[in-house]
Write an enzyme that holds these catalytic residues in place. Structure first.
Site, short mmCIF file in Angstrom:
data_model
loop_
_atom_site.label_atom_id
_atom_site.label_comp_id
_atom_site.label_asym_id
_atom_site.label_seq_id
_atom_site.Cartn_x
_atom_site.Cartn_y
_atom_site.Cartn_z
N HIS A 29 -2.31 -3.55 -10.47
CA HIS A 29 -3.19 -2.20 -10.06
C HIS A 29 -4.44 -2.56 -9.79
O HIS A 29 -5.09 -3.24 -10.71
CB HIS A 29 -2.97 -1.24 -10.87
CG HIS A 29 -3.30 0.18 -10.57
ND1 HIS A 29 -2.52 1.36 -9.98
CD2 HIS A 29 -4.48 0.91 -10.49
CE1 HIS A 29 -3.03 2.42 -9.76
NE2 HIS A 29 -4.41 1.87 -9.89
N THR A 75 3.95 2.88 -3.77
CA THR A 75 4.67 3.89 -4.63
C THR A 75 6.15 3.95 -4.52
O THR A 75 6.73 4.17 -5.41
CB THR A 75 4.17 5.49 -3.99
OG1 THR A 75 2.91 5.50 -3.84
CG2 THR A 75 4.73 6.59 -4.74
N ARG A 103 -2.30 -2.64 -21.76
CA ARG A 103 -1.67 -3.55 -20.83
C ARG A 103 -2.67 -4.62 -20.67
O ARG A 103 -2.24 -5.77 -20.61
CB ARG A 103 -1.51 -3.01 -19.32
CG ARG A 103 -0.40 -2.04 -19.45
CD ARG A 103 -0.36 -1.24 -18.00
NE ARG A 103 0.95 -0.61 -17.74
CZ ARG A 103 1.48 -0.07 -16.81
NH1 ARG A 103 0.74 0.04 -15.74
NH2 ARG A 103 2.73 0.60 -16.70
N LEU A 151 1.15 7.40 -11.01
CA LEU A 151 1.83 8.34 -10.27
C LEU A 151 1.37 9.37 -10.69
O LEU A 151 1.31 10.57 -9.72
CB LEU A 151 3.31 8.06 -10.39
CG LEU A 151 3.84 6.82 -9.73
CD1 LEU A 151 4.98 6.39 -10.22
CD2 LEU A 151 3.94 7.10 -8.29
N ASP A 154 -7.79 -2.12 2.60
CA ASP A 154 -8.56 -1.80 4.02
C ASP A 154 -9.28 -0.58 3.92
O ASP A 154 -10.54 -0.74 4.45
CB ASP A 154 -7.39 -1.41 5.17
CG ASP A 154 -6.39 -2.60 5.55
OD1 ASP A 154 -6.44 -3.53 4.69
OD2 ASP A 154 -5.39 -2.32 6.25
#
Ligand code: ADP
Length: 605
Positions: A542, A191, A433, A587, A374
């Site tokens: 991402h 972030t 994208r 975000l 994780d």
């Protein structure tokens, strides 16, 4: 300041030793003859030395002054990112001076700046005659004594990026005591290094700019932009809560600029830009709140969650983590929120799940190195449903050397074009994208040039999203500048004729002609010198797959049943964005679902 304390302490010991007539035995001695007092071997040759290394935005140059045993001053000259890289360098200066050592911790989110600092310091200390290998070894006693600890709280959060910290604030606002653990030395995750654009329908800002928008349009673009693979209910939560979350952030003191724009792949001008650079605004806002309530919100850094703890009746009651001091067991009476981010930096995991791209093994990433998936692995071990892992997003906007988004010269979608090594356009630059990245991968060497003009940079000190001025990028050779398109083409080695033709066709489309690639997002023509070019390559950005959640952010198991006590938010979750995430929606997702997760967990019995 710490170094001053240490040097004063050293001076005091010297005074005491002299006044007592004592002479402490040196740790290391040089050969000496007869009964002469052993002389302490000096670590450095006193003097001032320079070292430099390439950081995130160019060279980090250190001027280091040493006496025989100590670093007495470090002066840094660099252009690292304000609020991130520069903070990392300040902290590392303090740490290096305190320890007189090269055994320093890297600063999370600022890996390049940290590495550059260490390399530059090493270079200077080599010149100072130091045994640098010795200086890289941690001092005896510096390794903490191992001791396992157990902590009890109400809401426990794994990961201190945007989702984890928003969840922490929200859980506390809803009455819970909170513990957040973070495996890196610093909070912020991806972030804090993100481009920071935040999509929301916002009449207050959009109407004065003449932009029409609606929740329905936002919903449709998000859902269809992800090939209808996103969970409609989650998309609904995202678009409807986007603006309320902006208001919530503002109530916590965060500032957004008054105008909205279209970030790459956003498809519509509803991207909000924070006043502070990169993602520092979000993280600083949450940390200000957390620091004000530090009696009830605890953050443990360098503490890595390893497994979730499930009670006999199937409820998640906490987790087990590891820190350099030993095992950390956290019991959470209300709930555990997994907010560990994505797996963009885990090449093995990317390769394991990638089915939609050519091999990604050698593609760089925009991600920080803690983005290793994780939370997904831990949740999967307790039977959580993991969805759409193949949906990995690449951007066509990576820095050719680092893969990062720094150095990107575009300033919103409307005013720039992409050309390949022949100087020809090859895609609608307002597209999704994935469409743009696929088109880029088909070009020679998978590389392109972003072309802009003075409309994007009215002055040489106008900065990009990473707070880098265009002049500094040109100076560093990361962007090119010319008074004519022909001259620019020569500088970047593309055909001047083709570049001029490409720009002319684009300008005609701005005037209303049909664009050959179907582009619809325009504002200014590219017609005013100076003209600029910047090189870009595909980069992993991402990971849209991950833990399946309900609209209340509860984690669902492989049978579709909610796992009691377990919540997840942010990039670690899957199935919101579908096959392609709109630019500016991450975000929104991270802050919105983090906020919901915190509130939900706090309300659990
Ligand atoms: P999001 O945008 O979803 O909040 P971020 O990447 O910003 O994701 O933040 C996720 C944070 O979680 C990072 O700071 C990362 O270092 C941290 N993290 C990842 N794995 C673990 C783990 N096993 N234990 C503790 N923290 C972790």
């Amino acid at each position: 300041m710490k170094n001053i304390g240490k040097k004063i302490a050293a001076a005091l010991i010297m005074v005491m030793a002299v006044s007592l007539g004592a002479c402490a035995a040196p740790e290391t001695t040089v050969p000496n003859e007869g009964n002469e007092t052993p002389v302490e071997e000096s670590v450095f040759t006193p003097g001032t030395y320079e070292g430099s290394a390439k950081g995130f935005h160019g060279d980090v140059v250190l001027t280091v002054t040493v006496n025989e045993n100590e670093i007495t001053e470090i002066v840094a000259d660099h252009t690292e990112t304000e609020g991130l890289g520069d903070n990392a360098i300040d902290e590392m200066i303090a740490s290096a001076m305190e320890k007189d050592s090269l055994a320093l911790d890297m600063m999370s989110g600022a890996t390049y700046s940290s590495e550059a600092f260490l390399a530059a310091l090493e270079m200077a200390l080599v010149k100072a005659g130091a045994d640098v290998e010795k200086l890289k070894v941690k001092e005896a006693g510096e390794e903490a004594v191992k001791e396992d600890i157990t902590k009890d709280t109400e809401v426990a959060i794994i990961g201190a990026g945007g989702a984890g910290l928003s969840a922490a604030v929200s859980a506390h606002q809803n009455g819970a005591k909170v513990i957040v653990i973070e495996k890196m030395p610093n909070v912020g995750g991806n972030t804090i290094i993100s481009g920071s654009a935040y999509n929301a329908v916002d009449e207050k800002r959009q109407a004065p700019q003449g932009i029409e928008d609606s929740i329905e349009k936002f919903y449709t673009q998000t859902y269809e932009g992800g090939d209808k693979q996103g969970d409609p209910e989650l998309v609904r939560v995202l678009v409807e809560n986007a603006y309320p979350t902006i208001e919530w952030l503002e109530s916590l003191g965060m500032e957004f600029k008054d105008t909205v724009f279209t970030v790459l792949g956003a498809l519509w001008p509803r991207s909000h830009k924070p006043v502070e650079p990169l993602g520092t605004g979000y993280i600083n806002t949450y940390m200000n709140y957390i620091n004000e309530h530090s009696d009830e919100i605890e953050i443990l850094t360098e503490t890595e969650a390893k497994e979730l703890v499930v009670s006999e009746d199937g409820r998640v009651t906490g987790f087990i983590a590891e820190s350099k001091n030993g095992k950390v067991t956290v019991n959470a009476s209300k709930g555990v929120i997994v907010a560990t981010g994505g797996f963009g930096a885990n090449v093995e995991m990317r390769d394991q799940y990638n089915t939609i791209w050519p091999a990604l093994t050698n593609i760089k990433t925009t991600n920080h190195k803690g983005a290793t998936g994780d939370g997904i692995v831990m949740a999967e071990k307790i039977n959580a449903s993991i969805v759409q892992m193949e949906n990995i997003q690449l951007l066509p906007m990576g820095d050719p050397e680092t893969g990062s988004l720094s150095g990107n010269i575009e300033q919103g979608v409307e005013n720039r074009i992409f050309v390949n090594s022949d100087g020809n356009r090859f895609v609608d630059e307002g597209e999704r994208r994935d469409v743009m990245t696929n088109a880029l991968m088909e070009q020679e060497d998978s590389m392109m040039w972003v072309i802009v003009d003075q409309h994007s940079y009215p002055t040489g000190d106008t900065v990009n999203n990473f707070n880098e001025s265009i002049d500094s990028l040109v100076e560093q050779g990361r962007a090119f500048k010319a008074d004519t398109l022909e001259e620019l083409a020569q500088q970047i080695g593309v055909s001047p004729e083709n570049l001029v033709k490409s720009v002319e066709a684009f300008n005609a489309a701005v005037d209303g002609a049909t664009d050959e690639f179907g582009r619809t997002l325009f504002m200014h023509k590219i017609d005013t010198a100076p003209f600029y070019a910047g090189k870009r390559v595909p980069t992993v950005h991402h990971t849209m797959g991950g833990i399946k959640i309900t609209p209340e952010t509860r984690v669902v198991d492989v049978n579709g049943v909610v796992i009691p006590g377990l919540f997840a938010a942010g990039e670690v979750t899957g199935g919101i964005h579908g096959a392609n995430r709109l630019g500016g929606n991450a975000l929104t997702d991270v802050n919105t679902f983090g906020r919901i997760a915190g509130a939900q967990a706090a309300k659990e019995n």
